[in-house]
Design an enzyme around this catalytic site. Sequence first.
Site, PDB file in Angstrom:
ATOM      1  CE  LYS A  85       7.261 -16.610  11.675  1.00  0.00           C
ATOM      2  NZ  LYS A  85       6.905 -16.081  13.007  1.00  0.00           N
ATOM      3  CB  SER A 163       9.778 -13.612  13.862  1.00  0.00           C
ATOM      4  OG  SER A 163       8.694 -14.445  14.244  1.00  0.00           O
ATOM      5  CB  SER A 187       6.170 -13.022  15.857  1.00  0.00           C
ATOM      6  OG  SER A 187       7.419 -12.930  16.462  1.00  0.00           O
TER       7      SER A 187
END
Lengths: 470, 61
Positions: A85, A163, A187
Amino acid sequence: MKPNFPEEFFYLSLGEIQAKLRAKEFKVKELTEAWCDRLESRGPKYNALAHSLRKPAMKAAKYHDKDFKRERFRSPLHGIPYGAKDLLSYADHPTEWGAPPFKGQVFKEHAKVISKLEGVGANCIGKLAMVELAGGGGYRYANASSTGPGLNPWDITRWSGGSSSGSGAAVAAGLVPFALGSETWGSILTPAAYCGVTGLRPTYGLVSRSGAMALSWTMDKIGPLCRTAEDCGLVLQVIAGGDSDDPGSAGKSFYYTPEYVRPFSEMRIGWNPADLDAVEDPGVRLALHEAVQVLLKLGFQVKEVKLPELPYGTVASTIIGCEMASVFEPLVADGRVQQLVDKTQAAGIVAATDYKATDYLKAMRLRRVIQEAMGKVFDEVDVLISPSRGGVAERISERLDVGGRGRLPLGAAGNVAGLPALSLPCGLAQNLPVGISVVSRAYQENLLLAVGKQFQAQTDWHKRRPPLPA
Amino acid sequence: MRRRDLASIFLTAVPVAAQTPAATAPDDLTAARERVRGAGAELAKIAVPMATEPAFQFKAY
């Protein structure tokens, strides 16, 4: 001659890829090149790729090939590519947190988790897209990212979740064998459930956040999104461990040993029937009901439980809001917050500076009450199960800031209390994946992974693949 | 007026801004502020025993 990697190869588990590497069916360099090609060509179709790391990955692959030639195997992840990420720093390459104000940001050092994976020979081939600033300010549309909305490989008119949007989509579409994501409140579990992959949220403090963007110091966790529960265990074993650079570090290690958990017949599984009733989509309800039946067949005793009436969501949002307001204070002060894509998120960050110190302290005191209440729940049961989300992935155009977004109380309670959770693919509804979450006491990841492994031995939802991109 | 008096007027007349709130869509900002106030009000309604300490630790090192 260049090896031919068929489509199904890109959906193998880490153990299967490692076995082929050790059997010398191909070189690490060839493997890395194939995954880089795939990530670079297909990643943009899902808005999943933030930055390719082909160059450093190919360089590292050459060294790994030398190791393999001498049969110096460093770990089950040796030579295996992965994605991280874009909230995690990768030295001398952009780390932009999905947010326009941080375009071009570069750090000098790797995040600790990336260094640890590098140490065992895993090869980071790309930074994966994310909701800007991990979405702490609250966002209205899936478009809240400098890379555009995360598109779901199962249906690109749907969101891949947030996210860790790129991490979920990239694993689901076979663009990386595994990915790192982060969770403050939902997330990891949300993209895992929406994209039909297995996601592990570790206990707070088990994995170092050094080198990761801070959203909420007391709630941020880093964890893997993989094809199987077993893969999650292999990755967690590497990234877990104490770190003096992370003030929240628990100083504990993790060894993946699911074989040593007590027999399931001696354990109790807790679930709240109201969680299922809250799910509106009959297809999702059916998938979850069938998943519960599979868990029952594993031999667990079942107990209906109800979480104590406590303001889990308000406590979570207050803690995140207060800590986020402090983290991003410079962004508000100099007006750069206005560069964010989602104006609702910008407003949320500005408004969070209105929280009072007493609000924060009250939330943190209630957090203690919640921890004690959850402790009592786990006196009665060994694991809790709940839908990972209240429905399937939202449409890209759908508003995300209304109706609670399918969040269930256990999501807030688990994150506030710092408890680990594993989301397992458990069915399809409207041709979109459905996930079920298993939650345990702190540091019981082996128990969760043992449940996940047995669940996946009985089902094949984790092996289902989304359609090929157009 | 002495210079010292003049100085004191200037010093008190110019407030130092802690931070400049950035402009956001007024409706969004009003709604977000309302949520913050609502959260504070909800928390205030819940009684917590006085002995309950917050759930964070500071470790000296």
